[in-house]
Design a protein around this motif. Structure first.
Motif, PDB file in Angstrom:
ATOM      1  N   UNK A   9       0.741  -1.302  -0.019  1.00 56.47           N
ATOM      2  CA  UNK A   9       0.108   0.077   0.021  1.00 56.47           C
ATOM      3  C   UNK A   9       0.947   1.210  -0.158  1.00 56.47           C
ATOM      4  N   UNK A  10       1.894   1.379   0.847  1.00 56.19           N
ATOM      5  CA  UNK A  10       2.960   2.524   0.790  1.00 56.19           C
ATOM      6  C   UNK A  10       3.390   2.659  -0.422  1.00 56.19           C
ATOM      7  N   UNK A  11       3.886   1.410  -1.123  1.00 57.83           N
ATOM      8  CA  UNK A  11       4.486   1.566  -2.360  1.00 57.83           C
ATOM      9  C   UNK A  11       3.390   2.381  -3.500  1.00 57.83           C
ATOM     10  N   UNK A  12       2.047   1.725  -3.423  1.00 60.57           N
ATOM     11  CA  UNK A  12       1.093   2.376  -4.153  1.00 60.57           C
ATOM     12  C   UNK A  12       0.766   3.779  -3.985  1.00 60.57           C
ATOM     13  N   UNK A  13       0.893   4.172  -2.631  1.00 61.55           N
ATOM     14  CA  UNK A  13       0.738   5.670  -2.465  1.00 61.55           C
ATOM     15  C   UNK A  13       1.807   6.700  -2.745  1.00 61.55           C
ATOM     16  N   UNK A  14       3.083   6.041  -2.767  1.00 66.31           N
ATOM     17  CA  UNK A  14       4.191   6.624  -3.392  1.00 66.31           C
ATOM     18  C   UNK A  14       4.029   7.113  -4.669  1.00 66.31           C
ATOM     19  N   UNK A  15       3.299   5.879  -5.391  1.00 64.09           N
ATOM     20  CA  UNK A  15       3.327   6.086  -6.984  1.00 64.09           C
ATOM     21  C   UNK A  15       2.102   7.257  -7.264  1.00 64.09           C
ATOM     22  N   UNK A  16       1.201   7.039  -6.585  1.00 67.42           N
ATOM     23  CA  UNK A  16      -0.204   7.664  -6.700  1.00 67.42           C
ATOM     24  C   UNK A  16       0.026   9.243  -6.309  1.00 67.42           C
ATOM     25  N   UNK A  17       0.984   9.583  -5.399  1.00 63.60           N
ATOM     26  CA  UNK A  17       1.201  10.858  -5.120  1.00 63.60           C
ATOM     27  C   UNK A  17       1.915  11.614  -6.086  1.00 63.60           C
ATOM     28  N   UNK A  18       2.423  10.898  -7.172  1.00 62.54           N
ATOM     29  CA  UNK A  18       3.365  11.436  -8.372  1.00 62.54           C
ATOM     30  C   UNK A  18       4.301  12.752  -8.007  1.00 62.54           C
ATOM     31  N   UNK A  19       3.921  13.711  -8.825  1.00 64.46           N
ATOM     32  CA  UNK A  19       5.038  14.863  -8.500  1.00 64.46           C
ATOM     33  C   UNK A  19       5.072  15.387  -7.166  1.00 64.46           C
ATOM     34  N   UNK A  20       3.886  15.554  -6.703  1.00 64.95           N
ATOM     35  CA  UNK A  20       3.635  16.347  -5.300  1.00 64.95           C
ATOM     36  C   UNK A  20       4.480  15.528  -4.118  1.00 64.95           C
ATOM     37  N   UNK A  21       4.294  13.966  -4.196  1.00 68.55           N
ATOM     38  CA  UNK A  21       5.197  13.345  -3.231  1.00 68.55           C
ATOM     39  C   UNK A  21       4.132  13.041  -2.109  1.00 68.55           C
ATOM     40  N   UNK A  22       4.919  12.608  -1.034  1.00 69.44           N
ATOM     41  CA  UNK A  22       4.043  12.193   0.068  1.00 69.44           C
ATOM     42  C   UNK A  22       4.863  12.263   1.395  1.00 69.44           C
ATOM     43  N   UNK A  23       4.272  12.900   2.552  1.00 65.51           N
ATOM     44  CA  UNK A  23       5.415  12.887   3.640  1.00 65.51           C
ATOM     45  C   UNK A  23       5.185  11.680   4.429  1.00 65.51           C
ATOM     46  N   UNK A  24       6.156  11.453   5.555  1.00 69.08           N
ATOM     47  CA  UNK A  24       5.996  10.405   6.441  1.00 69.08           C
ATOM     48  C   UNK A  24       4.813  10.466   7.522  1.00 69.08           C
ATOM     49  N   UNK A  25       4.490  11.978   7.589  1.00 68.69           N
ATOM     50  CA  UNK A  25       3.271  11.918   8.676  1.00 68.69           C
ATOM     51  C   UNK A  25       1.872  11.519   7.707  1.00 68.69           C
ATOM     52  N   UNK A  26       2.075  11.770   6.507  1.00 74.06           N
ATOM     53  CA  UNK A  26       0.927  11.547   5.667  1.00 74.06           C
ATOM     54  C   UNK A  26       0.765  10.049   5.460  1.00 74.06           C
ATOM     55  N   UNK A  27       1.878   9.331   5.343  1.00 69.84           N
ATOM     56  CA  UNK A  27       1.812   7.517   5.525  1.00 69.84           C
ATOM     57  C   UNK A  27       1.371   7.252   6.474  1.00 69.84           C
ATOM     58  N   UNK A  28       1.840   7.832   7.675  1.00 70.79           N
ATOM     59  CA  UNK A  28       1.323   7.413   9.225  1.00 70.79           C
ATOM     60  C   UNK A  28      -0.021   7.411   9.433  1.00 70.79           C
ATOM     61  N   UNK A  29      -0.668   8.879   8.916  1.00 73.95           N
ATOM     62  CA  UNK A  29      -1.957   9.115   9.000  1.00 73.95           C
ATOM     63  C   UNK A  29      -3.017   8.094   8.001  1.00 73.95           C
ATOM     64  N   UNK A  30      -2.574   7.814   6.756  1.00 74.46           N
ATOM     65  CA  UNK A  30      -3.210   7.068   6.131  1.00 74.46           C
ATOM     66  C   UNK A  30      -3.259   5.616   6.488  1.00 74.46           C
ATOM     67  N   UNK A  31      -2.154   5.073   6.745  1.00 77.62           N
ATOM     68  CA  UNK A  31      -1.956   3.743   7.001  1.00 77.62           C
ATOM     69  C   UNK A  31      -2.396   3.458   8.401  1.00 77.62           C
ATOM     70  N   UNK A  32      -2.518   4.324   9.163  1.00 79.00           N
ATOM     71  CA  UNK A  32      -2.897   4.424  10.571  1.00 79.00           C
ATOM     72  C   UNK A  32      -1.847   3.596  11.502  1.00 79.00           C
ATOM     73  N   UNK A  33      -0.560   3.864  11.384  1.00 74.54           N
ATOM     74  CA  UNK A  33       0.551   3.014  12.064  1.00 74.54           C
ATOM     75  C   UNK A  33       1.536   4.115  12.521  1.00 74.54           C
ATOM     76  N   UNK A  34       2.357   3.665  13.525  1.00 78.10           N
ATOM     77  CA  UNK A  34       3.429   4.514  14.026  1.00 78.10           C
ATOM     78  C   UNK A  34       4.581   4.917  13.025  1.00 78.10           C
ATOM     79  N   UNK A  35       5.200   5.893  13.445  1.00 76.16           N
ATOM     80  CA  UNK A  35       6.277   6.257  12.684  1.00 76.16           C
ATOM     81  C   UNK A  35       7.411   5.238  12.355  1.00 76.16           C
ATOM     82  N   UNK A  36       7.612   4.355  13.328  1.00 75.79           N
ATOM     83  CA  UNK A  36       8.756   3.290  13.328  1.00 75.79           C
ATOM     84  C   UNK A  36       8.383   2.173  12.306  1.00 75.79           C
ATOM     85  N   UNK A  37       6.976   2.159  12.248  1.00 72.69           N
ATOM     86  CA  UNK A  37       6.722   1.132  11.138  1.00 72.69           C
ATOM     87  C   UNK A  37       6.712   1.561   9.702  1.00 72.69           C
ATOM     88  N   UNK A  38       6.501   2.866   9.485  1.00 74.45           N
ATOM     89  CA  UNK A  38       6.695   3.355   8.416  1.00 74.45           C
ATOM     90  C   UNK A  38       8.105   3.544   7.870  1.00 74.45           C
TER      91      UNK A  38
END
Length: 198
Positions: A9-38
């Protein structure tokens, strides 16, 4: 959720975010997991992409994660841009790109003060090629647009960060008497020579 599924899912989110990209905080929030897991997932992905049979990598630029191509393959992407449908950049565009690369963030007026000529067309060329982007507005009269280099700029020149830009000579200042294109494209000039049409 299993780590393998989270990684996919993280890989898909990185791809889908395109040129804008995605932050660690956004990944944590979307996947609902702590920073250490990301961080663990990203290390796993980076390990996967580290193999020679993979053509992608994760790049971090200004705190944002991007899925991008590998710097060592940059010559092939340059060839793609040099196919008949893609026009080479003019000397004016190269000079403008060099100024932006070293002076960013910078306004169009400031670019023109350095070059000594109008730079509307070169700036538009660079924007259309996604080599530069608007990064905000300067806190001054009229709040002019500030420009900086983009993720595609790094990819095109096989860089992973702006820190890898070739250093300017210590005694050289970028001004109207400096050939910025020569300074900036010292290591790329074989690929980038073109006629000044812009």
């Amino acid at each position: 959720m299993e780590n393998d599924e989270l990684k996919a899912i993280a890989e898909g989110l990185l791809f889908a975010s395109g040129d804008e990209g995605i932050s660690m905080k956004q990944l944590c929030r979307i996947l609902d997991v702590p920073d250490s897991i990301i961080q663990y997932i990203l290390k796993e992905l980076e390990h996967d992409y580290g193999r020679k049979d993979r053509g992608l990598m994760i790049m971090k630029s200004r705190g944002i994660l991007h899925l991008t191509t590998k710097p060592e393959h940059s010559n092939y992407f340059k060839k793609l841009l040099e196919l008949p449908h893609a026009h080479k950049m003019s000397q004016a565009a190269l000079e403008t790109l060099a100024i932006i690369a070293y002076q960013q963030p910078i306004t169009r007026t400031e670019i023109e003060e350095i070059r000594g000529v109008k730079s509307d067309r070169p700036v538009q060329t660079l924007l259309s090629r996604s080599l530069i982007e608007e990064t905000g507005r300067k806190d001054s009269v009229g709040r002019p647009i500030l420009f900086g280099t983009s993720k595609d700029f790094l990819t095109y020149f096989g860089l992973t960060s702006l820190e890898e830009l070739p250093p300017l000579p210590a005694s050289t200042e970028i001004d109207e008497n400096t050939n910025e294109a020569d300074l900036f494209f010292e290591k790329f000039n074989d690929e980038m020579n073109s006629n000044p049409n812009e």
